[in-house]
Design a protein around this motif. Structure first.
Motif, PDB file in Angstrom:
ATOM      1  N   GLU A  29       0.831  -1.206   0.000  1.00 18.33           N
ATOM      2  CA  GLU A  29       0.000   0.000   0.000  1.00 18.33           C
ATOM      3  C   GLU A  29       0.865   1.255   0.000  1.00 18.33           C
ATOM      4  O   GLU A  29       0.611   2.207  -0.757  1.00 18.33           O
TER       5      GLU A  29
ATOM      6  N   ARG B 231      -7.914   3.268  -5.607  1.00 19.57           N
ATOM      7  CA  ARG B 231      -8.878   2.278  -5.118  1.00 19.57           C
ATOM      8  C   ARG B 231      -8.164   1.046  -4.555  1.00 19.57           C
ATOM      9  O   ARG B 231      -8.565   0.484  -3.534  1.00 19.57           O
ATOM     10  N   THR B 232      -7.072   0.655  -5.221  1.00 18.59           N
ATOM     11  CA  THR B 232      -6.307  -0.501  -4.753  1.00 18.59           C
ATOM     12  C   THR B 232      -5.693  -0.230  -3.389  1.00 18.59           C
ATOM     13  O   THR B 232      -5.743  -1.074  -2.484  1.00 18.59           O
TER      14      THR B 232
ATOM     15  N   ASP C 223      -8.378  -0.381  -0.724  1.00 18.80           N
ATOM     16  CA  ASP C 223      -8.790  -1.761  -0.443  1.00 18.80           C
ATOM     17  C   ASP C 223      -7.750  -2.487   0.400  1.00 18.80           C
ATOM     18  O   ASP C 223      -8.089  -3.251   1.312  1.00 18.80           O
TER      19      ASP C 223
ATOM     20  N   ARG D  58      -7.994  -1.223   4.007  1.00 16.06           N
ATOM     21  CA  ARG D  58      -9.159  -1.769   4.715  1.00 16.06           C
ATOM     22  C   ARG D  58      -8.944  -3.231   5.077  1.00 16.06           C
ATOM     23  O   ARG D  58      -9.209  -3.673   6.199  1.00 16.06           O
ATOM     24  N   SER D  59      -8.436  -3.998   4.121  1.00 17.88           N
ATOM     25  CA  SER D  59      -8.262  -5.426   4.339  1.00 17.88           C
ATOM     26  C   SER D  59      -7.163  -5.715   5.360  1.00 17.88           C
ATOM     27  O   SER D  59      -7.305  -6.601   6.201  1.00 17.88           O
TER      28      SER D  59
ATOM     29  N   ASP E 249     -10.669 -12.306   3.068  1.00 15.55           N
ATOM     30  CA  ASP E 249     -10.780 -10.923   2.604  1.00 15.55           C
ATOM     31  C   ASP E 249      -9.451 -10.442   2.033  1.00 15.55           C
ATOM     32  O   ASP E 249      -9.412  -9.762   0.998  1.00 15.55           O
ATOM     33  N   SER E 250      -8.353 -10.812   2.677  1.00 15.73           N
ATOM     34  CA  SER E 250      -7.036 -10.421   2.185  1.00 15.73           C
ATOM     35  C   SER E 250      -6.739 -11.036   0.829  1.00 15.73           C
ATOM     36  O   SER E 250      -6.165 -10.395  -0.053  1.00 15.73           O
TER      37      SER E 250
ATOM     38  N   ARG F  58      -8.862 -11.795  -1.445  1.00 14.94           N
ATOM     39  CA  ARG F  58      -9.626 -11.050  -2.446  1.00 14.94           C
ATOM     40  C   ARG F  58      -8.928  -9.740  -2.790  1.00 14.94           C
ATOM     41  O   ARG F  58      -8.787  -9.378  -3.958  1.00 14.94           O
ATOM     42  N   ALA F  59      -8.513  -9.009  -1.747  1.00 13.83           N
ATOM     43  CA  ALA F  59      -7.884  -7.706  -1.971  1.00 13.83           C
ATOM     44  C   ALA F  59      -6.576  -7.839  -2.739  1.00 13.83           C
ATOM     45  O   ALA F  59      -6.295  -7.055  -3.655  1.00 13.83           O
TER      46      ALA F  59
ATOM     47  N   GLU G 151      -7.211  -8.948  -6.397  1.00 16.70           N
ATOM     48  CA  GLU G 151      -7.721  -7.808  -7.169  1.00 16.70           C
ATOM     49  C   GLU G 151      -6.607  -6.797  -7.419  1.00 16.70           C
ATOM     50  O   GLU G 151      -6.523  -6.200  -8.501  1.00 16.70           O
TER      51      GLU G 151
ATOM     52  N   ARG H 249      -5.499  -5.530 -11.076  1.00 19.77           N
ATOM     53  CA  ARG H 249      -5.539  -4.113 -11.446  1.00 19.77           C
ATOM     54  C   ARG H 249      -4.173  -3.627 -11.906  1.00 19.77           C
ATOM     55  O   ARG H 249      -4.057  -2.891 -12.893  1.00 19.77           O
TER      56      ARG H 249
END
Length: 289
Positions: free
Chosen positions: A195, A218-219, A222, A225-226, A240-241, A243-244, A247, A251
């Protein structure tokens, strides 16, 4: 969907009673009839509804299932395989207590069949942790190959395993706790580094195409948050991680401009590092089982 899986199974059983010779088609219907045949010691029907080689090989998993009426929970269908959470009476016979196992099914020549051996292993395996470990090994193989592409299927499996994990004993959960804690901390740190690198790239390239900047913003959001969910790591947080991260990889691979080319190499390397740490997690988890 307006009906729960429990009602679907109940309706399927009612239809079988009325139709007599109608053949079950869905995994839920097949599982319901299989367990009914098991409780009736109907070897022919068990063989017809499962991968059992022949009725003569029927062993009832070395248990008397007379009168057993299981409850069915979550259903996960993954291409030609399906898993149905199956709640059985507790082995100690205490009224009202249930234990959870999985009924496994495979699709062969267009028909769903109960995987007789795999379901039996889930029932008879004396280690409450062994079945979970087997699932995690299979999931680990998928996870290490999934970053950078769609993870919907992977996430469904992670969610299913999170639910299955709750059915295992406190002792088994404690045996995995340390591995989960260590993996959660490592994963959180790696996601935060990814991040921060994305935010640095955005700061250094404010004139990059707006579409790419929007994707990266957006990435980063995400990932933030994750990663916060990993303060208290559990399998839902890991799902959840996954998925993030998947994605994020997808991206990054679709960025349209060369502005972030050098950063992309860094990000790809970070995703590879996460993949390797994930592989180590599953090895550690297996070792603690």
């Amino acid at each position: 969907m307006s009906y729960s899986w429990f009602r679907v199974v109940a309706l399927a059983l009612a239809a079988v009673v009325v139709a007599g010779c109608s053949k079950p088609e869905t995994p839920q219907e097949v599982a319901a009839e299989f367990w009914q045949a098991l409780s009736e010691k109907d070897a022919d029907t068990v063989a017809d509804l499962s991968t059992l080689a022949a009725p003569s090989a029927f062993d009832g998993y070395a248990r008397d299932w007379s009168g057993t009426v299981p409850d069915f929970g979550r259903v996960v269908i993954d291409d030609r395989e399906a898993t149905i959470v199956t709640r059985l009476p507790a082995e100690n016979g205490v009224p009202g207590e249930r234990r959870e196992v999985n009924t496994y099914l495979v699709e062969q020549s267009g028909d769903w069949l109960v995987d007789y051996d795999r379901t039996g292993e889930a029932i008879m395996n004396p280690s409450p942790f062994a079945g979970l470990i087997g699932e995690m090994n299979r999931l680990g193989e998928r996870l290490t190959a999934s970053f950078g592409q769609s993870s919907d299927d992977l996430s469904r499996q992670m969610d299913a395993i999170a639910h299955e994990f709750e059915a295992y004993s406190d002792q088994a959960q404690r045996r995995a706790e340390q591995a989960m804690e260590e993996y959660g901390q490592a994963l959180q740190g790696l996601m935060e580094e990814l991040e921060e690198s994305i935010e640095e790239a955005l700061e250094d390239n404010q004139r990059a195409p707006e579409r790419d900047r929007s994707v990266l913003q957006r990435t980063a959001a995400d990932l933030n948050r994750s990663s916060d969910r990993l303060d208290e790591p559990d399998f839902d947080a890991f799902a959840d991680s996954s998925r993030a991260l998947a994605e994020a990889g997808a991206r990054i691979s679709r960025l349209s401009d060369d502005t972030f080319k050098s950063y992309k190499r860094t990000w790809d390397a970070k995703l590879d590092e996460i993949t390797e740490r994930t592989r180590i997690f599953f090895e550690e988890l297996h070792g603690r089982g």
